[in-house]
Design a protein around this motif. Structure first.
Motif, PDB file in Angstrom:
ATOM      1  N   TYR A   1      16.574  35.962 -43.548  1.00  0.00           N
ATOM      2  CA  TYR A   1      18.013  35.932 -43.853  1.00  0.00           C
ATOM      3  C   TYR A   1      18.262  34.922 -44.967  1.00  0.00           C
ATOM      4  O   TYR A   1      17.749  33.804 -44.915  1.00  0.00           O
ATOM      5  N   PRO A   2      19.000  35.307 -45.991  1.00  0.00           N
ATOM      6  CA  PRO A   2      19.108  34.432 -47.165  1.00  0.00           C
ATOM      7  C   PRO A   2      19.949  33.193 -46.895  1.00  0.00           C
ATOM      8  O   PRO A   2      20.871  33.210 -46.086  1.00  0.00           O
TER       9      PRO A   2
ATOM     10  N   ILE B   1      18.229  37.877 -57.538  1.00  0.00           N
ATOM     11  CA  ILE B   1      18.417  38.887 -56.491  1.00  0.00           C
ATOM     12  C   ILE B   1      17.769  38.473 -55.174  1.00  0.00           C
ATOM     13  O   ILE B   1      18.435  38.390 -54.132  1.00  0.00           O
ATOM     14  N   MET B   2      16.476  38.190 -55.206  1.00  0.00           N
ATOM     15  CA  MET B   2      15.741  37.940 -53.956  1.00  0.00           C
ATOM     16  C   MET B   2      16.323  36.803 -53.108  1.00  0.00           C
ATOM     17  O   MET B   2      16.343  36.904 -51.886  1.00  0.00           O
TER      18      MET B   2
ATOM     19  N   GLY C   1      19.204  36.283 -52.451  1.00  0.00           N
ATOM     20  CA  GLY C   1      20.371  36.787 -51.730  1.00  0.00           C
ATOM     21  C   GLY C   1      20.095  38.030 -50.907  1.00  0.00           C
ATOM     22  O   GLY C   1      21.023  38.672 -50.427  1.00  0.00           O
ATOM     23  N   VAL C   2      18.819  38.377 -50.771  1.00  0.00           N
ATOM     24  CA  VAL C   2      18.491  39.603 -50.032  1.00  0.00           C
ATOM     25  C   VAL C   2      18.229  39.298 -48.555  1.00  0.00           C
ATOM     26  O   VAL C   2      17.503  38.377 -48.217  1.00  0.00           O
ATOM     27  N   THR C   3      18.859  40.085 -47.689  1.00  0.00           N
ATOM     28  CA  THR C   3      18.471  40.118 -46.278  1.00  0.00           C
ATOM     29  C   THR C   3      17.334  41.126 -46.186  1.00  0.00           C
ATOM     30  O   THR C   3      17.514  42.290 -46.537  1.00  0.00           O
TER      31      THR C   3
ATOM     32  N   TRP D   1      15.414  43.634 -44.759  1.00  0.00           N
ATOM     33  CA  TRP D   1      15.450  44.596 -43.647  1.00  0.00           C
ATOM     34  C   TRP D   1      14.054  45.024 -43.219  1.00  0.00           C
ATOM     35  O   TRP D   1      13.877  45.518 -42.109  1.00  0.00           O
ATOM     36  N   HIS D   2      13.061  44.864 -44.088  1.00  0.00           N
ATOM     37  CA  HIS D   2      11.720  45.327 -43.715  1.00  0.00           C
ATOM     38  C   HIS D   2      10.791  44.180 -43.351  1.00  0.00           C
ATOM     39  O   HIS D   2       9.589  44.366 -43.173  1.00  0.00           O
TER      40      HIS D   2
END
Lengths: 459, 459
Positions: free
Chosen positions: A30-31, A64-65, A67-69, A71-72
């Protein structure tokens, strides 16, 4: 960017994707960002002149990364699973290249026909009743929707059109609004929020039926609401049964609810029993539906034969990347009749031949991507057995290996049992002197050995 | 398939994609197949055991490609363009790998925030009024929908909710159905079929306003319909103006229609003029909207300041692959107020802070892909100037080169002129003895030389 630069950059991107997925366990799931984190990191307007590809790629990790949650990530246990597999990603690359907008048969015949056949394949994997399959000349068939929300909405709108036409045929003086004011749809109080939303969009009442102690909708509660509403002059027309609710994966009792709401037998049987209701039954199995490809879970789908439409999301748990929500209907004309508009710029010479499917009449948007390629790649590269193994994940062999380790380590002692085809490790609290601390010790020990077994399996 | 096989197969797929697009001109643009061609080529059910990747890849040319309508062939002139660019395809590969379902800010902050910022970038490229931009604390903002059909439907549903709430606030005894029965929406008789479909789905009347001799909706015709309908007790609530109709790319007269339908000034000005109507104005520029990024075409968007919502499709003509339909609203609460449902399993800690955007309230489906990556890659790799050049395609240099060839060949003679910034080749019919055959000859000659110029440009 020309083709030769794309060849180079595309291969770099393939490596980036593989690196990302191989290393995802090491990223925080989680970011750690606050709302608004991104805007200051990015210019306030698009650049006038082209930028270099390197600059963009570098910004992925910088902007970008963070702020990414993820999912995988194997540490992601929120919301619901979303499918991801390499074959589906390869198919999506091809889908992007073909880039057709398959709203009609003629707009790309392969796009429409592969979808129809893949939905038949998947329907057969689930052992859906024949009436849901398209076959060569069936009245039913399947369609890929973007999401279960859209499937529910499409079903509700088709049911609304159908009941309005039926009632107006009986009483031509009734206006659409006068009928809509009295229409009521039903679902369990555990149904997904998209069901309530479909009611809002469709402009009809939706009643939540109180679920029982196991969070299941039962016939008695539904029947009670139906009697009350009919006594008040309302018109029940639509029921959603959920197989695998979002909150706790409970299952509505389809074998009870199905017979109440079966639509097609109404006029035949209502005279005899007085019990059938003239309602469309939609089954929402978005979350759990993938499990029905395993024979040992298929019984959970019993009662699907009463439904008018059925939906589940291969993009949740069947390794087909988002978006791929599979929906079947028994009578395709129920959908196409509800939405069909045929402007001349979308007409083609085959459309009235009765041989073809124009999927634009089955869905809310006009445009659609070549999503069946993902199903084709995944079904073929895993095979049904591979998909079943993925759903089952654990195996009897793993349990046997764990038992062997436990009994070799000799710190605790267990014996197994068989429950039908499953090898189960029985943990019986036996000695008079057992305290909570002993059980805790045993559990920690079992967990440690189970971790060892899984590590060996992975290597 | 593990990561290392994906690295290999992914790179093969990149080459296949590049080969396909480089060689697309040589494929027949429209497939030579009859309905049902595909089913006999494919097994009747999914394989039980996994198949080899080679077998699947080989089947693409054998089974899929013969049935593909090649939308990216330079000979494809049907329906409408659909965008395709290498940067967008690279971004889609990344989108597939991240595979997040960005329905809320928390579900992947980068997914939501990049979308908001990209929609601001794009809005600025179009010189949209400030009110449509999100900025740091704006009331408006943009969202990526899957299709223009969905944008129109979302706007119509938001307008429907708004007018029902307004009327019920004034007259609490009015039921929703009683109001809906009287609601009327309007569009030109040239509007896309999805507008009529939005009316059907929303359960409201939609009236087609006769367009004028240039296929444009004019104020007079709209006003006439409004007066008639109001006299009949109906409630006008929604107008769709089309900029670039599907059939002939005609433009509704926004500067006339806009002031009639502006919603927000109604209560202020209706006392003075008695002319403003309490209607939501939605602009559908799906087809032509990309052109507005060029200053010389921006005047066609004049009047957008009267609109409540505006939509166009970068996935048609702005090099961002399908699906990417850009929609802006002036008041985001109009959308979120119409659809907002907040089940606890979708809640997150920031949602009531007023700082964040949860895009699930802006659209029909719940799930959504990370589509703004495509915009980001395309905008940066082309730059605004590159995108403008793509819209313009031709250039003054090309026209100059053509003129030079024409006058060097000495078979005909032309002189150019300047119309503002454009070099224009003037073809004046001069001599008394000119016959149709001479003009035909000249035209064939010009076409041939123009072909030569374009071939040289391409090499």
């Amino acid at each position: 960017m020309n083709a030769s630069e794309f060849r180079r950059r595309g291969k770099e991107m393939v490596d980036y994707v593989a690196d990302y997925l191989e290393g995802i366990e090491g990223r925080p799931v989680y970011p750690d960002v606050e709302p608004g984190y991104l805007r200051p990191l990015i210019p306030t307007a698009a650049p006038q002149e082209p930028e270099a590809f390197e600059d963009i790629i570098n910004d992925i990790e910088k902007i970008i990364m963070p702020g990414v949650t993820h999912w995988h990530s194997p540490y992601f246990f929120a919301y619901f699973p979303t499918a991801s597999s390499y074959p589906a990603m390869l198919a999506d690359m091809l889908c992007g290249a073909i880039g057709c907008i398959g709203f009609s048969w003629a707009a790309s015949p392969a796009c429409t026909e592969l979808e129809t056949v893949m939905m038949d394949w998947l329907g057969k994997m689930l052992q859906l009743p024949e009436a849901f399959l398209a076959g060569k000349a069936g009245e039913g068939g399947g369609v890929i929707q973007g999401s279960a929300s859209e499937a529910t909405l499409v079903a509700l709108l088709a049911a609304r059109t159908k009941v309005i036409r039926q009632l107006q045929a009986q009483s031509p003086e009734l206006t659409q609004a006068a009928i809509m004011e009295k229409l009521v749809a039903y679902s369990s109080d555990q149904a997904h929020s998209s069901v309530e939303r479909a009611g809002l969009i469709g402009g009809v009442k939706l009643k939540a039926i109180p679920s029982d102690g196991k969070f299941a909708m039962r016939a008695s509660a539904l029947q009670e609401a139906l009697e009350q509403d009919k006594a008040a002059g309302l018109i029940p027309f639509f029921v959603v049964a959920t197989l695998g609710t979002t909150s706790c994966c409970s299952f509505d009792n389809l074998l009870e609810v199905g017979p109440i709401s079966e639509l097609r037998v109404t006029h035949l049987s209502s005279k005899c029993t007085g019990k059938k209701e003239d309602m469309w039954l939609h089954i929402d199995a978005a979350y759990a539906g993938s499990a029905f490809i395993c024979p040992e879970f298929r019984h959970l789908l019993n009662g699907v034969e009463f439904a008018d439409s059925f939906n589940f999301n291969p993009h949740k748990w069947l390794l087909v990347n988002f978006d791929c929500s599979a929906m079947w209907v028994k009578k395709r004309t129920d959908l196409t009749g509800a939405f069909k508009l045929d402007p001349v710029y979308l007409k083609h010479s085959h459309q009235d031949s009765g041989l073809i499917t124009d999927y634009r009449h089955w869905q809310i948007p006009l445009g659609r991507r070549f999503r069946s390629l993902k199903m084709w790649f995944v079904f073929r590269m895993y095979g049904v057995k591979g998909l079943q193994a993925y759903i089952r994940k654990g195996s009897n062999q793993l349990n046997e290996a764990l038992l062997q380790r436990i009994n070799s380590a000799k710190k605790i002692h267990l014996v197994p049992c068989h429950l039908r085809d499953k090898i189960v490790l029985r943990f019986a609290v036996c000695a008079r002197t057992v305290e909570s601390a002993h059980v805790q010790f045993a559990w920690e020990h079992i967990k440690e050995l189970a971790g060892d077994v899984l590590r060996v399996e992975k290597e």
